[in-house]
Design a protein around this motif. Sequence first.
Motif, short mmCIF file in Angstrom:
data_model
loop_
_atom_site.label_atom_id
_atom_site.label_comp_id
_atom_site.label_asym_id
_atom_site.label_seq_id
_atom_site.Cartn_x
_atom_site.Cartn_y
_atom_site.Cartn_z
N ALA A 87 0.82 -0.97 -0.15
CA ALA A 87 -0.03 -0.09 -0.03
C ALA A 87 0.86 1.34 -0.11
CB ALA A 87 -0.99 -0.09 0.98
N LYS A 88 0.37 2.33 -0.44
CA LYS A 88 1.04 3.54 -0.36
C LYS A 88 1.65 3.94 0.82
CE LYS A 88 0.61 8.41 -1.63
NZ LYS A 88 1.57 8.70 -0.49
N THR A 89 2.85 4.07 0.96
CA THR A 89 3.53 4.36 2.36
C THR A 89 2.89 5.78 2.89
OG1 THR A 89 5.37 5.03 1.32
CG2 THR A 89 6.02 3.25 2.30
N LYS A 90 2.70 5.78 3.99
CA LYS A 90 2.14 7.04 4.62
C LYS A 90 3.13 7.99 4.52
CE LYS A 90 2.36 6.12 9.40
NZ LYS A 90 1.75 6.32 10.93
N SER A 91 2.72 9.36 4.80
CA SER A 91 3.57 10.40 4.75
C SER A 91 4.20 10.50 6.28
CB SER A 91 2.68 11.77 4.45
OG SER A 91 2.04 12.06 5.33
N ILE A 92 5.30 11.02 6.07
CA ILE A 92 6.32 11.12 7.47
C ILE A 92 5.87 12.39 7.99
CG2 ILE A 92 8.53 11.24 8.37
CD1 ILE A 92 7.64 8.23 7.29
N VAL A 93 5.93 12.49 9.60
CA VAL A 93 5.81 14.00 10.17
C VAL A 93 7.05 13.80 10.95
CG1 VAL A 93 4.66 15.23 11.83
CG2 VAL A 93 3.58 14.05 10.14
N ILE A 94 7.83 15.09 10.78
CA ILE A 94 9.01 15.28 11.68
C ILE A 94 8.67 16.39 12.48
CG2 ILE A 94 11.52 15.75 11.91
CD1 ILE A 94 11.97 13.99 9.52
N ALA A 95 8.33 16.29 13.76
CA ALA A 95 7.91 17.47 14.52
C ALA A 95 9.45 17.98 15.29
CB ALA A 95 7.00 16.89 15.68
N ILE A 96 9.46 19.24 15.16
CA ILE A 96 10.69 20.09 15.83
C ILE A 96 10.00 21.28 16.42
CG2 ILE A 96 12.51 21.55 15.30
CD1 ILE A 96 13.30 19.79 12.89
N ASP A 97 10.28 20.86 17.90
CA ASP A 97 9.79 22.02 19.24
C ASP A 97 11.01 22.61 19.56
OD1 ASP A 97 6.70 21.72 18.89
OD2 ASP A 97 7.26 19.61 19.37
N GLY A 98 10.61 23.72 20.49
CA GLY A 98 11.89 24.01 21.25
C GLY A 98 11.38 25.81 21.23
N PRO A 99 12.09 26.39 22.47
CA PRO A 99 11.86 27.82 22.59
C PRO A 99 12.26 28.87 21.54
CG PRO A 99 13.84 27.07 23.61
CD PRO A 99 13.48 25.78 23.00
N SER A 100 11.93 29.88 21.56
CA SER A 100 12.35 30.90 20.70
C SER A 100 13.83 31.14 20.51
CB SER A 100 11.65 32.45 21.11
OG SER A 100 10.38 32.32 21.47
#
Length: 234
Positions: A3-16
């Motif tokens: 099946a079509k591979t699902k899209s990847i999410v890369i989450a990048i968090d942090g302060p200002s």
Amino acid sequence: LNAKTKSIVIAIDGPSGVGKSTISKLVAKRFAYDYVDTGAMYRAVAIAASDKGLNLDIDSALAEFCKTIEIHFEDNGTKVFVNDVDLSERIRTPKAGEQASRSSALPSVRDFLISLQQKMGRDPGSSGVVMEGRDIGTIVFKDAELKIYLDADEKTRTRRRHGDYSPPQATQASSITLDEVENELAGRDKRDRERKHSPLRMAENAALIDTTDLTIDEVVERIVGLMKEKEIIA
Ligand code: DC
């Protein structure tokens, strides 16, 4: 066939001022992923609402306002529009950051933008997305394939953010002092960390990268290494 591979999410968090945008754009470019700067969305809503004379601390006013707006990005996430008005330049001021930090504490604004971000993140037409903000790994995409939390000491973040306000190609020296930037960051960080609705914090399963003594390339390479470990890339 698979099946079509699902899209990847890369989450990048942090302060200002930690370098989220610089790093996120480079990672997205390298793998031809989409790039979503969620801070730009909070900034754009704040500017558009304040143009209408709305009080950025009143949830009911912003709730009504959010029903009247459409937000989208162009140029692979580098330009932001509210109701087709390009706000890309106007969002990059200390005042816009301060206004965004206020209105982003309101549940109506968060609900509105979080659902928009969730739609943008799992876009079936793209192979992946790098999404940066404060609550991407903790709230927006709890199931992200990779979560990164960038940090750096306050002096370093102040210096980096001051540099953003004084680009090398600027013809005039920046009129913003380091002290002013330090105050801006300290005030915003405190509010972003202490607010009730999705405060800034590191997700339990995020990888912490202290960027204080790292170059931009070194941070990118660490993220690429983590992508390999997680078998997101070969
Ligand atoms: O990343 P930035 O400096 O452009 O973000 C501006 C403000 O928006 C920041 O002070 C807090 C808010 N914000 C948020 O609450 N949640 C996000 N995911 C991104 C930004």
